[in-house]
Motif scaffolding. Structure first.
Motif, short mmCIF file in Angstrom:
data_model
loop_
_atom_site.label_atom_id
_atom_site.label_comp_id
_atom_site.label_asym_id
_atom_site.label_seq_id
_atom_site.Cartn_x
_atom_site.Cartn_y
_atom_site.Cartn_z
N PRO A 106 0.87 -1.32 0.13
CA PRO A 106 0.07 0.05 -0.05
C PRO A 106 1.04 1.33 0.06
O PRO A 106 2.05 1.20 0.59
CB PRO A 106 -0.66 -0.04 1.28
N ALA A 107 0.55 2.20 -0.59
CA ALA A 107 1.25 3.49 -0.88
C ALA A 107 1.23 4.15 0.44
O ALA A 107 2.43 5.09 0.80
CB ALA A 107 0.46 4.49 -1.86
N LYS A 108 0.32 4.04 1.30
CA LYS A 108 0.50 4.81 2.76
C LYS A 108 -0.02 3.64 3.92
O LYS A 108 -0.76 2.50 3.53
CB LYS A 108 -0.05 6.19 2.88
N THR A 109 0.04 3.91 5.03
CA THR A 109 -0.33 2.97 6.16
C THR A 109 -2.02 3.00 6.06
O THR A 109 -2.58 3.86 5.86
CB THR A 109 0.03 3.52 7.52
N LEU A 110 -2.57 1.61 6.29
CA LEU A 110 -3.83 1.36 6.14
C LEU A 110 -4.52 2.24 7.45
O LEU A 110 -3.88 1.99 8.53
CB LEU A 110 -4.38 0.01 5.79
N ALA A 111 -5.69 2.05 7.43
CA ALA A 111 -6.59 2.66 8.62
C ALA A 111 -6.49 1.61 9.75
O ALA A 111 -6.43 0.21 9.15
CB ALA A 111 -7.81 2.87 8.34
N PHE A 112 -6.77 1.86 10.96
CA PHE A 112 -6.74 0.82 11.91
C PHE A 112 -8.23 0.63 12.11
O PHE A 112 -9.02 1.37 11.86
CB PHE A 112 -6.25 1.48 13.42
#
Length: 418
Positions: A106-112
């Motif tokens: 993923p291009a950035k951290t996924l949501a928690f």
């Protein structure tokens, strides 16, 4: 999906195979040979085609996945054609395949505490396709996190010895460094493959190529460890990114034997400055350092560091930091009479007021400074010490295997520390 593969922290350049061709004379000589009966046919066989198969991870309905989770792809008989990941609202998530095709990142951290669905399609050379889908959910925000710092900022120019420097608080233990290193991405334009190397203790990692960066190089960096486990029960606090440029080539070389600093621009000597280094009780360190910080005006207050006998408080101009422990280049008009003759400083490189101002106007963060002849070696990690070791020694600090094309490199003496 975007088809540009991620350029991982460890870039690999593959050699091209060259085909040898016969000369016209050889062809003519063959034609002149007497004809002979054709050889008997040779039996040939071709291996059966590998059936197209695709396995992906995480497993369907997997829970408590880290927010850094990648979509793993194992393909037989074909290659990954597309990866599409959507969140619970159906919004597509940006990301790219790794260069080796092993996973989608993923291009950035996924949501928690969020749900996602990944759909992967692979194709064979014959055009057959296969699709697999998996749904998963991420874990909640962890209670323990590793703080991160990236000493590189958008739209800035840096010197040719600027390593990519990442800081971890607390340090990453050896057991987790390989996984962390796989999420440290650097792209260089023009390409100059490099390697990550960890400082003892794991609180910093440096990325550099075998030689200084080429002037004008564009650096694109992503520290993609947000949500990644960095130690048992501890996770990276956030991703960090930066895009910067390398400027012109400038080097400073300080020799204690004659107490002179020579300044080279694009390989040519442009000025020699008399200096005074650390006095015998407080010698300067010798080694290859990098300008880390510049302050046109500051205050040196060293009573806590040196005590009442050696401590002092003084206004200083045109200061350039070389080490964490306080070795700097700075203007020191009070030592003009000693510059070029004897060492009287508390470890810094003293230059004249005019020389300090001139030098300050020339330098960039990341310019290399080599000090020799003081008899005291620079300690690892006391500053950005990526260039203070040979390439052979530097790559030993990587937590990942080093490919042969980067392991067996002899840096050019004209573009590496002297």
């Amino acid at each position: 999906m975007r088809r540009t593969a991620l350029v991982a922290a460890l870039a690999i350049m593959m050699p091209l195979a060259l085909a040898a061709c016969g000369s016209d004379d050889e062809t003519a000589a063959e034609a002149a040979l007497p004809s002979a009966a054709p050889p008997p046919p040779v039996a040939t066989s071709s291996a059966p085609a590998v059936p197209l198969a695709l396995e992906i991870t995480p497993k369907d309905k997997a829970k408590n996945q880290p927010a850094s989770v990648e979509i793993g792809t194992a393909v037989a008989g074909g290659t990954v054609e597309t990866v599409k990941v959507v969140d619970g609202a159906g919004k597509e998530v940006a990301g790219e395949m790794r260069a080796d095709g092993s996973s989608w990142v993923p291009a950035k951290t996924l949501a928690f505490n969020a749900s996602y669905t990944a759909t992967v399609t692979a194709k064979s050379e014959a055009g057959e396709s296969i699709t697999r889908t998996t749904s998963f959910s991420t874990m909640g925000r962890p209670g323990k996190e590793t703080g991160t710092g990236l000493y590189l900022f958008d739209d800035r120019k840096y010197g040719v010895a600027m390593p990519v420097v990442v800081e971890f608080i607390p340090g990453v233990p050896e057991s987790h460094r390989a996984a962390v290193e796989k999420r440290l991405f650097v792209e260089t334009d023009p390409p100059q493959p490099g390697v990550w190397s960890w400082v003892k203790g794991g609180d910093q990692a440096y990325y550099r190529a075998p030689e200084f960066w080429q002037p004008g190089t564009k650096l694109t960096v992503r520290i993609g460890i947000g949500g990644l486990e960095t130690a048992p029960g501890t996770y990276g606090n956030e991703d960090r990114t930066a895009t910067a440029e390398i400027g012109r080539k400038l080097e400073m070389r300080v020799d204690n034997s004659d107490k002179q600093m020579k300044v080279y621009e694009d390989g040519k000597l442009t000025r020699t400055l008399p200096v005074s280094l650390g006095k015998p009780k407080m010698p300067s360190a010798s080694g290859v350092m990098v300008v880390m910080e510049k302050k046109e005006a500051t205050v040196f207050d060293t009573y806590e560091q040196f005590g009442p006998e050696e401590g002092y408080r003084v206004d200083v101009e045109f200061a350039q930091r070389l080490t964490w422990t306080g070795q700097m280049i700075h203007a020191a008009p009070w030592s003009n009479a000693s510059q070029g003759r004897e060492n009287v400083s508390h470890g810094c490189v003293n230059v004249s007021q005019e020389g300090g101002e001139w030098l300050f106007g020339k330098t960039l963060i990341g310019d290399p400074v080599t000090v020799t002849g003081t008899g005291v070696k620079l300690d690892e990690g006391n500053g950005w010490t990526a260039w203070n070791v040979s390439w052979e020694q530097f790559i030993k600090g990587s937590a990942l295997p080093i490919p042969d094309n980067l392991r067996n490199v002899t840096p050019s003496p004209t573009n590496s520390p002297s």
